[in-house]
Design an enzyme around this catalytic site. Structure first.
Site, PDB file in Angstrom:
ATOM      1  N   VAL A  76       0.845  -1.202   0.000  1.00 59.13           N
ATOM      2  CA  VAL A  76       0.000   0.000   0.000  1.00 59.13           C
ATOM      3  C   VAL A  76       0.881   1.252   0.000  1.00 59.13           C
ATOM      4  O   VAL A  76       0.621   2.214  -0.733  1.00 59.13           O
ATOM      5  CB  VAL A  76      -0.963  -0.004   1.213  1.00 59.13           C
ATOM      6  N   HIS A  77       1.924   1.238   0.788  1.00 62.97           N
ATOM      7  CA  HIS A  77       2.883   2.350   0.837  1.00 62.97           C
ATOM      8  C   HIS A  77       3.529   2.561  -0.530  1.00 62.97           C
ATOM      9  O   HIS A  77       3.666   3.704  -0.990  1.00 62.97           O
ATOM     10  CB  HIS A  77       3.941   2.044   1.904  1.00 62.97           C
TER      11      HIS A  77
END
Length: 104
Positions: A76-77
């Site tokens: 996600v990062h």
């Protein structure tokens, strides 16, 4: 997340971060009236973005072929970095055009 997928996410983060940095340096160069440097930095941003997209495409292709891609905070990062790099590149193009217009 196995080591390979962790490294894949880190590759996206690295290339997207490099792309974003180059795009911001392009804006800075344009603000100083150095349009040749701005275009060179934008070209570097595009090259890094292409690398980030290539890594992301590999993940997308794996998922499409039935290989489940584990979604976790690192991935996600990475996707967040990629989205911000895309925006930085878009803004850099607009700012460079604006600074060129102001210089004329």
């Amino acid at each position: 997340m196995d080591e390979t997928k962790y490294e894949t996410a880190m590759q996206i983060i690295m290339h997207a971060g490099n792309a974003k940095s180059a795009a911001l340096m392009a804006i800075d160069a344009a603000a100083e009236g150095n349009f040749e440097e701005a275009e060179a930095q934008l070209k570097e941003a595009d090259a890094e973005m292409q690398q980030a997209h290539h890594v992301q495409f590999d993940l997308t292709q794996a998922e499409a072929c039935g290989e489940s891609v584990e979604v976790n905070i690192i991935l996600v990062h990475a996707e967040d970095h990629l989205a911000m790099a895309i925006m930085a590149g878009d803004f850099a193009r607009r700012f460079i055009a604006l600074y060129k217009s102001m210089a004329e």
